[in-house]
Motif scaffolding. Structure first.
Motif, short mmCIF file in Angstrom:
data_model
loop_
_atom_site.label_atom_id
_atom_site.label_comp_id
_atom_site.label_asym_id
_atom_site.label_seq_id
_atom_site.Cartn_x
_atom_site.Cartn_y
_atom_site.Cartn_z
N TYR A 70 0.90 -1.21 -0.11
CA TYR A 70 -0.03 0.01 -0.23
C TYR A 70 0.79 1.34 0.00
CZ TYR A 70 -4.08 2.64 1.03
OH TYR A 70 -5.11 3.80 0.82
N VAL A 71 0.41 2.21 -0.61
CA VAL A 71 1.25 3.51 -0.68
C VAL A 71 0.62 4.72 0.08
CG1 VAL A 71 2.17 5.18 -2.19
CG2 VAL A 71 2.17 2.97 -3.17
N LEU A 72 1.21 5.14 0.96
CA LEU A 72 0.93 6.37 1.75
C LEU A 72 1.66 7.46 0.75
CD1 LEU A 72 1.05 5.29 5.29
CD2 LEU A 72 -0.94 5.53 3.94
N ASP A 73 1.04 8.49 0.26
CA ASP A 73 1.50 9.33 -0.76
C ASP A 73 1.42 10.59 -0.11
OD1 ASP A 73 1.55 11.23 -3.22
OD2 ASP A 73 2.44 9.34 -3.98
N GLY A 74 2.52 11.59 -0.18
CA GLY A 74 2.10 12.93 0.37
C GLY A 74 1.03 13.47 -0.53
N ASP A 75 0.89 13.28 -1.86
CA ASP A 75 -0.21 13.69 -2.40
C ASP A 75 -1.39 13.57 -2.06
OD1 ASP A 75 1.38 15.44 -4.31
OD2 ASP A 75 1.89 14.16 -5.55
N ASN A 95 3.24 11.44 11.85
CA ASN A 95 1.91 10.91 11.77
C ASN A 95 1.88 9.74 10.81
OD1 ASN A 95 -0.79 10.47 12.75
ND2 ASN A 95 -1.59 11.67 11.08
N ILE A 96 2.32 10.42 9.46
CA ILE A 96 2.25 9.34 8.49
C ILE A 96 3.28 8.08 8.67
CG2 ILE A 96 3.31 9.13 6.10
CD1 ILE A 96 2.60 11.87 5.77
N CYS A 97 4.29 8.35 9.45
CA CYS A 97 5.16 7.22 9.93
C CYS A 97 4.38 6.29 10.87
CB CYS A 97 6.57 7.70 10.32
SG CYS A 97 7.58 6.34 10.83
N LEU B 81 -0.57 5.88 17.85
CA LEU B 81 -0.85 6.73 17.15
C LEU B 81 -1.02 8.26 17.66
CD1 LEU B 81 -1.74 6.79 13.89
CD2 LEU B 81 -4.02 6.28 14.47
N ASN B 82 -1.41 8.28 18.73
CA ASN B 82 -2.33 9.57 18.97
C ASN B 82 -1.25 10.10 20.01
OD1 ASN B 82 -4.31 9.73 17.26
ND2 ASN B 82 -5.57 8.26 18.96
N LYS B 83 -0.25 9.54 20.58
CA LYS B 83 0.76 9.75 21.75
C LYS B 83 1.38 11.27 21.27
CE LYS B 83 4.47 8.02 24.23
NZ LYS B 83 5.70 7.09 24.08
N ASP B 84 1.62 12.11 22.05
CA ASP B 84 2.19 13.39 21.85
C ASP B 84 2.03 14.15 20.86
OD1 ASP B 84 3.78 12.27 24.14
OD2 ASP B 84 5.17 11.22 22.68
N LEU B 85 1.03 13.73 20.03
CA LEU B 85 0.81 14.58 18.79
C LEU B 85 0.04 15.86 19.20
CD1 LEU B 85 0.62 12.13 15.79
CD2 LEU B 85 2.31 13.52 16.37
N SER B 86 -0.29 16.82 18.38
CA SER B 86 -0.85 17.78 18.89
C SER B 86 -2.57 17.85 18.47
CB SER B 86 -0.36 19.12 18.06
OG SER B 86 -0.19 18.94 16.75
N PHE B 87 -3.00 16.78 19.01
CA PHE B 87 -4.22 16.68 18.54
C PHE B 87 -5.30 17.38 19.65
CE2 PHE B 87 -3.22 12.83 16.59
CZ PHE B 87 -4.08 12.94 15.27
N LYS B 88 -6.40 17.84 19.08
CA LYS B 88 -7.69 18.05 19.88
C LYS B 88 -8.35 16.96 20.17
CE LYS B 88 -8.49 22.31 17.14
NZ LYS B 88 -9.45 22.63 15.94
#
Lengths: 212, 212
Positions: A70-75, A95-97, B81-88
């Motif tokens: 599967y591709v996670l692509d910036g675009d 987050n993408i990582c 996934l949600n750790k430390d990220l700037s989430f509301k």
């Protein structure tokens, strides 16, 4: 190792009832089902260096061999994952990582293609992913060549000052110092998408990510 | 339909070179490879209603039948996934849903188990996912039963005022009005994990998500 880890988690889970309910089917079991080792293939390089082209062809070649990729692509992620959410810019790659890591954990060969210009950000991504599941691919194409190609017309806009902080123009790109795969020009020209993808597939084969 | 969409995207891609490089292998191709239809199984209900237990057993049953499935679990995502990220806070469920959607797009049967107490939040998740790829499962267990079980001791803490805004105690839970699957008690008692998972697997079978 994974089995041990699962046992530990299961014990923790039974004693506290807090975490890792899902440990019964672990990464190893998924690898055996899919006959492949999930991993994150992180493609970095200038805009116009061919990241998305490589990701797309790699995905196709893996699929045609029966592998789950599967591709996670910036675009395309821009239209989805990170849209409208309260992200700081510096959290985007991370987050993408994290998402790519989940895919790898699920047994999928997950390709993410992002300019990701800073070494510290790429290293932070690598640090998130367990050993040997992070494969960094550097599109080693000189800025001059990318700018000549300028497939999205972005370099022109950046040179005209209409885009600020554009990698290579008014923002630095730090090439990897020690990455798994380097894709280079051949006789000063881009390789074909097929040839680039084959280089990555060969790496995956030789390093045990793909089973027959 | 998907093929059409891909064609459109390809055309867009060729004319502007901006988006959807990866369209060459689409959702349909991945479904054919995996012999299943990717989807998001969204399990909602009170803390202690058995969401994680169901998710875990469902994952195991699907895996044992050779299907590719993955669990996004409130408990494990909190560590990742949600750790430390700037989430509301209100973005959390939506971010998990976006990730689940990517998994479904990749062809994986992706289960997410979250209390997700508000109808508008669950509806927002459903709206993110293409038609018929979102399956909402309601753990229809009365608060009283969940609180008696209190596997994590959280109700006790909430009653003592040590946790604020706890669903069912000082924050509302809005049950689904029209969801795909309702898991109920049997003779006032929890069903076995196996029985609950089988109810979901039967739904998936009868609705064409699983091919032989």
């Amino acid at each position: 190792m994974q089995v041990m880890e699962n046992l530990v988690r299961t014990t923790v889970g039974m004693s506290t009832n807090i975490v890792w309910h899902e440990c019964s089917i672990g990464k190893l079991e998924r690898q055996n089902l899919l006959m492949q080792k999930g991993c994150v293939i992180w493609i970095t390089g200038f805009s116009g260096s061919g990241k998305s082209t490589l990701a797309s062809m790699l995905n196709r070649q893996l699929h045609c061999r029966g592998h789950v990729s599967y591709v996670l692509d910036g675009d395309n992620l821009r239209h989805g994952l990170n849209k409208d959410l309260s992200f700081k810019a510096e959290d985007r790659a991370e987050n993408i990582c994290r998402v790519a890591k989940l895919f790898a954990d699920a047994g999928v060969i997950c390709t993410a293609s992002l300019i990701s210009p800073y070494r510290r950000d790429r290293d932070a991504c690598r640090a998130l992913v367990p050993d040997s599941m992070f494969i960094e691919v550097f599109m080693d194409v000189p800025l001059k060549v990318c700018e000549e190609r300028d497939p999205k017309g972005l370099y022109k806009l950046a040179r005209a000052g209409k885009i600020k902080g554009f990698t290579g123009i008014d923002d630095p790109y730090e090439p990897p110092m020690d990455c798994e795969i380097v894709i280079q020009l051949k006789d000063g020209k881009y390789q074909t998408p097929k040839a680039m993808a084959e280089q990555v597939v060969t790496y995956l084969e030789e390093n045990g990510y793909l089973k027959a």
